[in-house]
Design a protein around this motif. Structure first.
Motif, PDB file in Angstrom:
ATOM      1  N   THR A  94       0.810  -1.211   0.000  1.00  0.00           N
ATOM      2  CA  THR A  94       0.000   0.000   0.000  1.00  0.00           C
ATOM      3  C   THR A  94       0.847   1.267   0.000  1.00  0.00           C
ATOM      4  OG1 THR A  94      -0.126  -0.112   2.410  1.00  0.00           O
ATOM      5  CG2 THR A  94      -1.936  -1.104   1.167  1.00  0.00           C
ATOM      6  N   SER A  95       2.003   1.203   0.646  1.00  0.00           N
ATOM      7  CA  SER A  95       2.880   2.369   0.700  1.00  0.00           C
ATOM      8  C   SER A  95       4.326   1.912   0.747  1.00  0.00           C
ATOM      9  CB  SER A  95       2.547   3.246   1.913  1.00  0.00           C
ATOM     10  OG  SER A  95       2.740   2.527   3.111  1.00  0.00           O
ATOM     11  N   ALA A  96       5.230   2.867   0.564  1.00  0.00           N
ATOM     12  CA  ALA A  96       6.652   2.538   0.528  1.00  0.00           C
ATOM     13  C   ALA A  96       7.471   3.689   1.082  1.00  0.00           C
ATOM     14  CB  ALA A  96       7.088   2.237  -0.906  1.00  0.00           C
ATOM     15  N   VAL A  97       8.673   3.343   1.497  1.00  0.00           N
ATOM     16  CA  VAL A  97       9.683   4.326   1.879  1.00  0.00           C
ATOM     17  C   VAL A  97      10.865   4.093   0.952  1.00  0.00           C
ATOM     18  CG1 VAL A  97      11.244   5.149   3.673  1.00  0.00           C
ATOM     19  CG2 VAL A  97       8.956   4.368   4.289  1.00  0.00           C
ATOM     20  N   ALA A  98      11.250   5.128   0.209  1.00  0.00           N
ATOM     21  CA  ALA A  98      12.390   5.040  -0.703  1.00  0.00           C
ATOM     22  C   ALA A  98      13.527   5.863  -0.112  1.00  0.00           C
ATOM     23  CB  ALA A  98      12.013   5.568  -2.080  1.00  0.00           C
ATOM     24  N   ARG A  99      14.715   5.258  -0.069  1.00  0.00           N
ATOM     25  CA  ARG A  99      15.899   5.949   0.432  1.00  0.00           C
ATOM     26  C   ARG A  99      16.863   6.137  -0.722  1.00  0.00           C
ATOM     27  NH1 ARG A  99      21.005   5.423   1.906  1.00  0.00           N
ATOM     28  NH2 ARG A  99      21.740   6.493   3.750  1.00  0.00           N
ATOM     29  N   GLY A 100      17.274   7.383  -0.943  1.00  0.00           N
ATOM     30  CA  GLY A 100      18.192   7.679  -2.033  1.00  0.00           C
ATOM     31  C   GLY A 100      18.373   9.177  -2.178  1.00  0.00           C
ATOM     32  N   SER A 101      18.621   9.611  -3.406  1.00  0.00           N
ATOM     33  CA  SER A 101      18.827  11.032  -3.645  1.00  0.00           C
ATOM     34  C   SER A 101      18.024  11.492  -4.852  1.00  0.00           C
ATOM     35  CB  SER A 101      20.321  11.328  -3.847  1.00  0.00           C
ATOM     36  OG  SER A 101      20.826  10.540  -4.888  1.00  0.00           O
ATOM     37  N   ILE A 102      17.797  12.791  -4.898  1.00  0.00           N
ATOM     38  CA  ILE A 102      17.025  13.406  -5.983  1.00  0.00           C
ATOM     39  C   ILE A 102      17.988  13.854  -7.081  1.00  0.00           C
ATOM     40  CG2 ILE A 102      15.495  15.312  -6.620  1.00  0.00           C
ATOM     41  CD1 ILE A 102      14.111  13.334  -4.817  1.00  0.00           C
ATOM     42  N   LYS A 103      17.703  13.388  -8.314  1.00  0.00           N
ATOM     43  CA  LYS A 103      18.473  13.810  -9.492  1.00  0.00           C
ATOM     44  C   LYS A 103      17.483  14.094 -10.599  1.00  0.00           C
ATOM     45  CE  LYS A 103      22.284  10.858  -8.201  1.00  0.00           C
ATOM     46  NZ  LYS A 103      22.716   9.478  -8.277  1.00  0.00           N
ATOM     47  N   SER A 104      17.534  15.277 -11.154  1.00  0.00           N
ATOM     48  CA  SER A 104      16.646  15.694 -12.253  1.00  0.00           C
ATOM     49  C   SER A 104      15.183  15.533 -11.880  1.00  0.00           C
ATOM     50  CB  SER A 104      16.951  14.901 -13.526  1.00  0.00           C
ATOM     51  OG  SER A 104      18.293  15.073 -13.900  1.00  0.00           O
ATOM     52  N   GLY A 105      14.838  15.835 -10.647  1.00  0.00           N
ATOM     53  CA  GLY A 105      13.448  15.793 -10.208  1.00  0.00           C
ATOM     54  C   GLY A 105      12.908  14.412  -9.894  1.00  0.00           C
ATOM     55  N   LYS A 106      13.764  13.375  -9.948  1.00  0.00           N
ATOM     56  CA  LYS A 106      13.341  12.006  -9.646  1.00  0.00           C
ATOM     57  C   LYS A 106      14.150  11.469  -8.477  1.00  0.00           C
ATOM     58  CE  LYS A 106      12.076  10.794 -14.347  1.00  0.00           C
ATOM     59  NZ  LYS A 106      12.327   9.936 -15.479  1.00  0.00           N
ATOM     60  N   MET A 107      13.525  10.585  -7.734  1.00  0.00           N
ATOM     61  CA  MET A 107      14.218   9.910  -6.642  1.00  0.00           C
ATOM     62  C   MET A 107      14.947   8.702  -7.209  1.00  0.00           C
ATOM     63  SD  MET A 107      14.879   9.073  -3.415  1.00  0.00           S
ATOM     64  CE  MET A 107      13.765   9.557  -2.142  1.00  0.00           C
ATOM     65  N   HIS A 108      16.252   8.653  -7.037  1.00  0.00           N
ATOM     66  CA  HIS A 108      17.054   7.492  -7.412  1.00  0.00           C
ATOM     67  C   HIS A 108      17.356   6.746  -6.131  1.00  0.00           C
ATOM     68  CE1 HIS A 108      17.747   8.426 -11.694  1.00  0.00           C
ATOM     69  NE2 HIS A 108      17.457   9.654 -11.266  1.00  0.00           N
ATOM     70  N   ALA A 109      16.577   5.699  -5.905  1.00  0.00           N
ATOM     71  CA  ALA A 109      16.616   4.992  -4.625  1.00  0.00           C
ATOM     72  C   ALA A 109      17.657   3.881  -4.624  1.00  0.00           C
ATOM     73  CB  ALA A 109      15.240   4.416  -4.316  1.00  0.00           C
ATOM     74  N   ASP A 110      18.337   3.739  -3.498  1.00  0.00           N
ATOM     75  CA  ASP A 110      19.222   2.595  -3.317  1.00  0.00           C
ATOM     76  C   ASP A 110      18.596   1.569  -2.379  1.00  0.00           C
ATOM     77  OD1 ASP A 110      19.636   3.688  -0.732  1.00  0.00           O
ATOM     78  OD2 ASP A 110      21.404   4.751  -1.410  1.00  0.00           O
ATOM     79  N   GLN A 111      17.452   1.943  -1.790  1.00  0.00           N
ATOM     80  CA  GLN A 111      16.731   1.020  -0.908  1.00  0.00           C
ATOM     81  C   GLN A 111      15.242   1.352  -0.955  1.00  0.00           C
ATOM     82  OE1 GLN A 111      17.729   1.427   3.250  1.00  0.00           O
ATOM     83  NE2 GLN A 111      17.433  -0.738   3.603  1.00  0.00           N
ATOM     84  N   VAL A 112      14.401   0.315  -0.995  1.00  0.00           N
ATOM     85  CA  VAL A 112      12.947   0.494  -0.979  1.00  0.00           C
ATOM     86  C   VAL A 112      12.359  -0.432   0.079  1.00  0.00           C
ATOM     87  CG1 VAL A 112      10.810   0.242  -2.296  1.00  0.00           C
ATOM     88  CG2 VAL A 112      12.856   1.106  -3.424  1.00  0.00           C
ATOM     89  N   LEU A 113      11.593   0.147   0.982  1.00  0.00           N
ATOM     90  CA  LEU A 113      10.905  -0.610   2.025  1.00  0.00           C
ATOM     91  C   LEU A 113       9.411  -0.521   1.769  1.00  0.00           C
ATOM     92  CD1 LEU A 113      12.916   0.871   5.014  1.00  0.00           C
ATOM     93  CD2 LEU A 113      13.316  -1.312   3.895  1.00  0.00           C
ATOM     94  N   LEU A 114       8.727  -1.664   1.771  1.00  0.00           N
ATOM     95  CA  LEU A 114       7.300  -1.705   1.447  1.00  0.00           C
ATOM     96  C   LEU A 114       6.458  -1.971   2.681  1.00  0.00           C
ATOM     97  CD1 LEU A 114       7.476  -3.904  -1.753  1.00  0.00           C
ATOM     98  CD2 LEU A 114       7.380  -1.428  -1.620  1.00  0.00           C
ATOM     99  N   LYS A 115       5.269  -1.371   2.697  1.00  0.00           N
ATOM    100  CA  LYS A 115       4.286  -1.659   3.738  1.00  0.00           C
ATOM    101  C   LYS A 115       3.137  -2.399   3.072  1.00  0.00           C
ATOM    102  CE  LYS A 115       1.265   0.090   7.236  1.00  0.00           C
ATOM    103  NZ  LYS A 115      -0.093   0.403   7.056  1.00  0.00           N
ATOM    104  N   CYS A 116       2.964  -3.628   3.489  1.00  0.00           N
ATOM    105  CA  CYS A 116       1.908  -4.457   2.911  1.00  0.00           C
ATOM    106  C   CYS A 116       0.701  -4.472   3.864  1.00  0.00           C
ATOM    107  CB  CYS A 116       2.408  -5.868   2.694  1.00  0.00           C
ATOM    108  SG  CYS A 116       3.735  -5.917   1.487  1.00  0.00           S
ATOM    109  N   PRO A 117      -0.473  -4.686   3.316  1.00  0.00           N
ATOM    110  CA  PRO A 117      -1.648  -4.764   4.196  1.00  0.00           C
ATOM    111  C   PRO A 117      -1.509  -5.951   5.134  1.00  0.00           C
ATOM    112  CG  PRO A 117      -2.228  -5.351   1.947  1.00  0.00           C
ATOM    113  CD  PRO A 117      -0.810  -4.903   1.925  1.00  0.00           C
TER     114      PRO A 117
END
Length: 124
Positions: A94-117
């Motif tokens: 349902t939702s996520a937390v992305a960890r990374g940096s912003i380049k050209s207006g986009k998040m370039h994530a090196d880690q993604v954590l998901l929240k499942c129902p």
């Protein structure tokens, strides 16, 4: 001889303490909840939390690249690019937390954590 060992020991501990402080400053990641705030921070890593926009999710198997969008609390979306294996529970999350940096207006994530129902929540 004993005196010099104490001096060397104290200097080593002081050097280690300084290195720890410097490393902690470099690894500080700011947590951001709004797209407008996220796109302004381009000089350091951030964590961005939002609701997954499932209609904008694609995975390129050849590049091992996941592209998806996260919606913030104001309804604005941030495009996320993640290189790595596609998380198995992405389609049900349902939702996520992305960890990374912003380049050209986009998040370039090196880690993604998901929240499942939760299986304990009632169906909606």
């Amino acid at each position: 001889m004993n005196r010099w060992m104490y001096v060397v020991g104290i200097l080593l501990m002081a050097g280690f303490a300084v290195m720890m402080v410097l490393e902690m400053q470099n690894s500080h990641t700011q947590y951001v909840m709004k797209v407008d705030d996220a796109v302004r921070i381009t000089d350091r890593p951030i964590q961005f939390s939002g609701t997954i926009v499932h209609g904008k999710t694609t995975y390129d198997l050849g590049k091992h690249e996941l592209r998806f969008a996260l919606r913030d609390v104001e309804g604005k979306t941030l495009d996320v690019v993640y290189r790595g294996p596609k998380p198995a529970s992405l389609d049900t999350a349902t939702s996520a937390v992305a960890r990374g940096s912003i380049k050209s207006g986009k998040m370039h994530a090196d880690q993604v954590l998901l929240k499942c129902p939760s299986k304990y929540e009632g169906s909606k």
